[in-house]
Design a protein around this motif. Sequence first.
Motif, PDB file in Angstrom:
ATOM      1  N   LYS A   1      21.405  55.938   3.538  1.00 50.05           N
ATOM      2  CA  LYS A   1      20.943  55.587   2.185  1.00 50.05           C
ATOM      3  C   LYS A   1      20.591  56.833   1.391  1.00 50.05           C
TER       4      LYS A   1
ATOM      5  N   GLU B   1      25.925  46.922   9.966  1.00 51.65           N
ATOM      6  CA  GLU B   1      24.890  47.254   8.983  1.00 51.65           C
ATOM      7  C   GLU B   1      25.204  48.546   8.222  1.00 51.65           C
TER       8      GLU B   1
ATOM      9  N   THR C   1      28.257  47.833   5.925  1.00 55.96           N
ATOM     10  CA  THR C   1      27.830  47.007   4.788  1.00 55.96           C
ATOM     11  C   THR C   1      27.097  47.843   3.752  1.00 55.96           C
ATOM     12  N   LEU C   2      26.166  48.699   4.192  1.00 58.15           N
ATOM     13  CA  LEU C   2      25.435  49.571   3.274  1.00 58.15           C
ATOM     14  C   LEU C   2      26.393  50.463   2.497  1.00 58.15           C
ATOM     15  N   CYS C   3      27.343  51.036   3.195  1.00 59.82           N
ATOM     16  CA  CYS C   3      28.319  51.905   2.518  1.00 59.82           C
ATOM     17  C   CYS C   3      29.144  51.131   1.498  1.00 59.82           C
ATOM     18  N   HIS C   4      29.693  50.002   1.918  1.00 63.82           N
ATOM     19  CA  HIS C   4      30.592  49.266   1.043  1.00 63.82           C
ATOM     20  C   HIS C   4      29.863  48.651  -0.149  1.00 63.82           C
ATOM     21  N   GLU C   5      28.593  48.298   0.025  1.00 61.44           N
ATOM     22  CA  GLU C   5      27.809  47.807  -1.115  1.00 61.44           C
ATOM     23  C   GLU C   5      27.644  48.889  -2.176  1.00 61.44           C
ATOM     24  N   ASN C   6      27.763  50.138  -1.753  1.00 60.60           N
ATOM     25  CA  ASN C   6      27.618  51.263  -2.679  1.00 60.60           C
ATOM     26  C   ASN C   6      28.957  51.948  -2.984  1.00 60.60           C
ATOM     27  N   ASN C   7      30.063  51.271  -2.651  1.00 58.97           N
ATOM     28  CA  ASN C   7      31.414  51.795  -2.905  1.00 58.97           C
ATOM     29  C   ASN C   7      31.637  53.155  -2.250  1.00 58.97           C
TER      30      ASN C   7
END
Length: 227
Positions: free
Chosen positions: A81, A114, A117-123
Amino acid sequence: MTTEDLAHMFDHTFLKPYATKDDFKKLCNEAKSMGAAMVAINSEPVRLCKELLKESQVHVGAAISFPLGQTTLSVKLAETKQAILDGADEIDYVINIGKAKMHDWEYLKKEMQEIVTLCHENNVICKVIFENCYLDQCEIKKLSEIAKEIKPDFIKTSTGFGTGGATIEDVRLMKEIVGQEVQVKAAGGIRDWQTCLAMIEAGATRIGTSHSLNILKEYESIYKHQV
């Protein structure tokens, strides 16, 4: 393949513990001059490299839990993050290798899910480092099967800090398992064009190396000679 095509396959790398601001300036200037896909660095200098590369197409890639992978999932998520907040375009994280040796696949599946998902939510592109030198073929296969389900952007052979780097056999196995669902990055010990070519032919679409410039020069020399 043009020289530009080859250059854009490189994650131009400098992950040494003694890296200074001058090292990062040099790395970023080299990456810009050749048109590399990414600079591969540890997470602390992400903000600096993002600034150095702000007028280029070169991505900034942060190595997470590097090189051992032996931090908790919460710590890996926090580091990921922060790297994203600092401007990382790509994340290369190391799996918990001990969990792989214990065949705790549920843990590794949760870890991968997890972080991806964090990476892809932030492109942000996500690469999962297996560190194959410590794994047997069955373990590499199982991790690749998990990746095929979770769908990170890449699975990656090595950190370059283990007892061995990328092998043709491992790249081929990983690609056979994930097919077109996930790409494969080969890294570790790739220092010349012939080795680089072998990895590409085995299925790698990204090459992690600190020898990008030398490989490009060798490729250009061979190509010009053949022409």
